[in-house]
Design a protein around this motif. Structure first.
Motif: not given
Length: 74
Positions: A43-44, A46-47, A50-51
Motif C-alpha cells: 500500500l505504501i 501504491e500511495v 499515485l502521488r
C-alpha cells in the motif's frame, strides 16, 4: 495436591499440550503480522506511485477542466 508420579506425569503432559497450543498460536500470529506488513508495504508503494502520477498529471495539464474528468453518462 497429589505428588504421585502419575499425577505429576499428567500435569507435565497438560503443560506440554498447553505449550504446544501456545507455540501454534504464536506462529499463527507471526504469520498474520508478516502478511499485514507485506500489505502495508504494498500500500505504501501504491500511495507513492499515485502521488507521483498526481504530481506529473498536475504538471502536464494545469489547464485541464474538471468537466473532462466526469464519466460520459453525466
Amino acid at each position: 495436591m497429589d505428588h504421585s508420579p502419575n499425577a505429576l506425569a499428567e500435569r507435565l503432559t497438560e503443560l506440554e499440550i498447553k505449550a504446544s497450543y501456545a507455540d501454534d498460536l504464536l506462529e499463527q500470529l507471526n504469520m498474520t503480522i508478516y502478511r499485514q506488513q507485506q500489505q502495508i508495504d504494498s500500500l505504501i508503494q501504491e500511495v507513492v506511485h499515485l502521488r507521483q502520477q498526481s504530481q506529473s498529471a498536475g504538471q502536464e495539464g494545469a489547464e485541464r477542466n474538471l468537466r473532462d474528468e466526469l464519466p460520459p453518462h453525466y
